[in-house]
Design a protein around this motif. Sequence first.
Motif, PDB file in Angstrom:
ATOM      1  N   ASP A   1      63.837  -9.833 100.197  1.00 56.01           N
ATOM      2  CA  ASP A   1      62.661 -10.338  99.818  1.00 56.01           C
ATOM      3  C   ASP A   1      62.150  -9.135  98.706  1.00 56.01           C
ATOM      4  N   ARG A   2      60.769  -9.190  98.273  1.00 57.60           N
ATOM      5  CA  ARG A   2      60.432  -7.990  97.264  1.00 57.60           C
ATOM      6  C   ARG A   2      59.629  -6.927  98.265  1.00 57.60           C
ATOM      7  N   ILE A   3      59.859  -5.650  98.064  1.00 54.17           N
ATOM      8  CA  ILE A   3      59.102  -4.651  98.438  1.00 54.17           C
ATOM      9  C   ILE A   3      57.352  -5.269  98.613  1.00 54.17           C
ATOM     10  N   THR A   4      56.805  -4.800  99.664  1.00 54.64           N
ATOM     11  CA  THR A   4      55.194  -5.200  99.884  1.00 54.64           C
ATOM     12  C   THR A   4      54.369  -4.175  98.952  1.00 54.64           C
ATOM     13  N   LEU A   5      53.090  -4.695  98.877  1.00 51.97           N
ATOM     14  CA  LEU A   5      52.104  -4.101  98.265  1.00 51.97           C
ATOM     15  C   LEU A   5      51.909  -2.883  98.988  1.00 51.97           C
ATOM     16  N   HIS A   6      52.250  -2.624 100.117  1.00 49.81           N
ATOM     17  CA  HIS A   6      51.804  -1.407 100.946  1.00 49.81           C
ATOM     18  C   HIS A   6      52.799  -0.432 100.676  1.00 49.81           C
ATOM     19  N   GLU A   7      54.085  -0.566 100.176  1.00 49.50           N
ATOM     20  CA  GLU A   7      55.009   0.119  99.628  1.00 49.50           C
ATOM     21  C   GLU A   7      54.848   0.399  98.484  1.00 49.50           C
ATOM     22  N   ILE A   8      54.413  -0.375  97.455  1.00 49.76           N
ATOM     23  CA  ILE A   8      54.165   0.032  96.158  1.00 49.76           C
ATOM     24  C   ILE A   8      52.849   1.269  96.261  1.00 49.76           C
ATOM     25  N   PHE A   9      51.821   1.047  97.197  1.00 51.27           N
ATOM     26  CA  PHE A   9      50.766   1.898  97.307  1.00 51.27           C
ATOM     27  C   PHE A   9      51.331   3.220  97.996  1.00 51.27           C
ATOM     28  N   ILE A  10      52.192   3.203  98.590  1.00 49.71           N
ATOM     29  CA  ILE A  10      52.774   4.277  99.166  1.00 49.71           C
ATOM     30  C   ILE A  10      53.323   5.178  98.099  1.00 49.71           C
TER      31      ILE A  10
END
Length: 308
Positions: A282-291
Amino acid sequence: MEAMISVNKIGKYFKDKKVLHEISFDVHKGEIMAILGPNGAGKSTTIRNIMGIMYPDEGDISFRQHQGVPRNKIGYLPEERGLYKNVKVMDILLYLADLKDYPLKKAKQRALEYLKKFDLEGKENVLVEELSKGMGQKVQFIASILHEPELLILDEPFSGLDPVSQELFKDEIRQLAKQGTAILLSSHQMNLVEEMADRLFMISKGQKVIYGTMDEVKMEYANFKCTIRGHNERSMLEGLPDVERMKQSDNTSILYLSKHVHPATWLKNLPDDVSIQELVFDRITLHEIFIDVANGKNLMMEAGEMDA
């Protein structure tokens, strides 16, 4: 789609320090727009400028193409709760509705309906200080929507709520958007934002980092990752093509892949003897983008600016 509110290249200085740099975005009628960023990024300053609590030093803010935002058209749930503690629930709701020039008879009827909807039936004569934290939050949420605002600003609305209450809030926020309310949502609970928001604006150090629909953001910035459950030597996996980095703990390996990887093609690179109890692509999560944003990773330089 009609822009309920337009923020146009606003800038803000605190003494000689510029804290907002040409911030621009729209919030459309009937959409849930998330404004995100690390602590100190400029979210609260942006919201305060929209609210008229302070005013931008540069740029302008318009409501339905008219300068300024009428306060009786805005509903606001602040991060710091601020209801008067020694006042009855119904009295505070009617008082706040009156400040918005909303008819009191209609406000009382709507208040009773919302108290029932939020499992607070019979609490109208209870003092605010006697409510639990979650109950108090429900009352303040009701206060923010009681006068039927056209623009609703929610700052950390899910903080301190149990899962059942979170679902109540989510359902009501979606229903308000469906009815045409423009909603500006600020939250650090990325899973809820990812689930609810139509579009998002991410800010870091007072500057725009990401702006677009959730689908656009995921396509543009969220590279694929492959999660493999099974006991595998690190050396077997981290040398595979297009693996930018890897995390491994216990029997789980997470491979973060290069941009534009085609999942079906890439999976053919896995060795025949790889141990797979479970595999998720899957794609990385919005949480990981935020980090990544919080850690100063320059997503714009990597992905290019996205029109929205």
